[in-house]
Design an enzyme around this catalytic site. Sequence first.
Site, short mmCIF file in Angstrom:
data_model
loop_
_atom_site.label_atom_id
_atom_site.label_comp_id
_atom_site.label_asym_id
_atom_site.label_seq_id
_atom_site.Cartn_x
_atom_site.Cartn_y
_atom_site.Cartn_z
N THR A 187 0.87 -1.19 0.00
CA THR A 187 0.00 0.00 0.00
C THR A 187 0.90 1.23 0.00
O THR A 187 2.04 1.18 0.47
CB THR A 187 -0.90 0.04 1.24
N GLU A 331 -5.83 -3.47 -1.16
CA GLU A 331 -6.30 -4.68 -0.49
C GLU A 331 -7.47 -5.35 -1.23
O GLU A 331 -7.83 -6.47 -0.90
CB GLU A 331 -6.77 -4.36 0.93
N LYS A 443 -14.56 16.20 12.89
CA LYS A 443 -15.48 15.98 14.02
C LYS A 443 -15.71 17.31 14.72
O LYS A 443 -14.91 17.74 15.53
CB LYS A 443 -14.93 14.93 14.96
N TRP A 448 -20.36 15.04 12.45
CA TRP A 448 -19.33 14.77 11.44
C TRP A 448 -19.55 15.64 10.20
O TRP A 448 -20.67 15.74 9.70
CB TRP A 448 -19.37 13.29 11.02
P1 ADP Z 1 -3.46 4.12 0.05
O1 ADP Z 1 -4.34 3.58 1.14
O2 ADP Z 1 -2.04 3.98 0.36
O3 ADP Z 1 -3.86 5.49 -0.44
P2 ADP Z 1 -4.87 2.68 -1.99
O4 ADP Z 1 -4.60 3.00 -3.37
O5 ADP Z 1 -5.08 1.28 -1.62
O6 ADP Z 1 -3.65 3.20 -1.20
O7 ADP Z 1 -6.08 3.57 -1.50
C1 ADP Z 1 -7.35 3.09 -1.21
C2 ADP Z 1 -8.20 4.20 -0.72
O8 ADP Z 1 -8.41 5.19 -1.72
C3 ADP Z 1 -9.60 3.79 -0.32
O9 ADP Z 1 -9.61 3.21 0.96
C4 ADP Z 1 -10.35 5.11 -0.39
O10 ADP Z 1 -10.17 5.89 0.79
C5 ADP Z 1 -9.68 5.82 -1.53
N1 ADP Z 1 -10.51 5.69 -2.73
C6 ADP Z 1 -10.36 4.82 -3.74
N2 ADP Z 1 -11.29 5.01 -4.69
C7 ADP Z 1 -12.08 6.03 -4.27
C8 ADP Z 1 -13.24 6.69 -4.80
N3 ADP Z 1 -13.77 6.38 -5.97
N4 ADP Z 1 -13.78 7.67 -4.05
C9 ADP Z 1 -13.26 8.02 -2.87
N5 ADP Z 1 -12.18 7.44 -2.32
C10 ADP Z 1 -11.59 6.46 -3.02
#
Ligand code: ADP
Length: 548
Positions: A187, A331, A443, A448
């Site tokens: 990640t 993940e 918050k 929220w």
């Molecule tokens: P990192 O956690 O290191 O940024 P990832 O690429 O796995 O790496 O990121 C996943 C996260 O990206 C998700 O948990 C979410 O918060 C965000 N995310 C992915 N796609 C979207 C989307 N379409 N809209 C909003 N958030 C998104």
Amino acid sequence: MLSTMQDVPLTVTRILSHGMTIHGKSQVTTWTGEPEPQRRSFAEIGARAAQLAHALRDELGVTGDQRVATLMWNNAEHVEAYFAIPSMGAVLHTLNLRLAPEQLVWVVAHADDQVVIVNGSLLPLLAPLLPHLPSLRHVVVTGPGDRSVLDGAAPRVHEYEELLAGRPTAYDWPDLDERQAAAMCYTSGTTGDPKGVVYSHRSIYLHSMQVNMTESMGLTDKDTSLVVVPQFHVNAWGLPHATFMTGVNMLMPDRFLQPAPLAEMIESERPTHAAAVPTIWQGLLAEVTAHPRDLSSMARVTIGGAACPPSLMEAYDKLGVRLCHAWGMTETSPLGTMANPPAGLTAEEEWPYRVTQGRFPAGVEARLVGPGGEHLPWDGESAGELEVRGSWIAGAYYGGAGGEDLRPEDKFSEDGWLKTGDVGVISDEGFLTLTDRAKDVIKSGGEWISSVELENAIMAHPDVAEAAVVAVPDDKWGERPLATVVLKEGATADYAALKAFLARSVAKWQLPERWTIIPAVPKTSVGKFDKKVIRRQYADGELDVTRL
Ligand code: ADP
């Protein structure tokens, strides 16, 4: 009673042998910056993948499930590595070339990478790190770039093309257990240290089938997909595997990821589909607004990785390009949801569905969990943390050689579901709307506020190029939103006007009283807003904040 069906393993090898024969004529086109791009058929890619596997085994001594890393842009050689390494039984580890140097050193050691295949243009990044990468026995270099920076390097250095030359173009691929590791990806560490996710042959196979379903990307061999999302970022959202299943042509930008070459690529190669994070599409929009280009071939675009502002979708609609929102994570392989609206709606009726993150496919089960651990209804109103499970969803993180897999409590529930860290609501039709990442929610006085909702509303203003909203400490309310705004060229800051504009779509108590103009929103290694950096800049007094 057991079934009477054959139990044929679902493997990357099978995807390769299918793609290189049934779709042998489909092409991977790689942008070179020269008048002619490089063109290679799936059949050639398959033959070269066999040569690469021979070289890795016979010349470099890669055996068993050893890790072979790539430090590469999106290009044909990277696709070859994608198929050769898992098919020979080894594990592909795609390195994120935008990670901080110390994180790169950390992930190579953690994965115990033996070999790295690197693009010549990235040698200046790799060379200074080599003394700190003791697990690496071999460096294989491909594509243009000055090799002299490697002089005196400890591991043995090889030229990719020389290594492949003259080797057999077929390989007797081993029979593999479908549950075996095929590829791994860490990640990007937006929320802490990188964590290793290890994909199996089976998870990749099933995920690829989902990517190809009409309810997802639904591409066929009549399509060309511009794969901007990096191959080091969650397997380029599964596209290299999915395209080999259905013969979709790939257009690979290599290192030419700036808006101007992307616009040129689209106009001259006329892809019908593309995939990238919102910041890429923001940049391209500014480019084609200043220097018009014909993007209309690209009828469909998959956009995800961060929330897509509705204003961006509207702007692309006008160019004949339909952005389809998708949600996923490292993940989740990553396809978790896609926002294709249900049947039978007018364009206007489709809109409320398009601006959600989308709905879950059959392979992804979802539930929302409230603060007390209770499961919340899918009523479009009850907000909670999203948890998911399915055959292409991680059940643990890689613990390192000899280490136990890691299942930290904040990432996995007791009954094995992945806790996504994303907060949102799900409608009774199964459409997910994310309001925030759990740690980005503001918050304020027990209520929220969604940072994403404020950002989308500010970005709808015609003078605004980008906006990021973060929580900052507040004596009275605990936390309040800080709006950081990037203006379009030529626009001037008028905070009162921006706030009045925002008040048209957002409840009064949610309106930020702290505003600042910044030259650019800091981005993470995969192009997402880096809110950690903004929060730190604010705490260190580096931002010129106006209160109103
Ligand atoms: P990192 O956690 O290191 O940024 P990832 O690429 O796995 O790496 O990121 C996943 C996260 O990206 C998700 O948990 C979410 O918060 C965000 N995310 C992915 N796609 C979207 C989307 N379409 N809209 C909003 N958030 C998104």
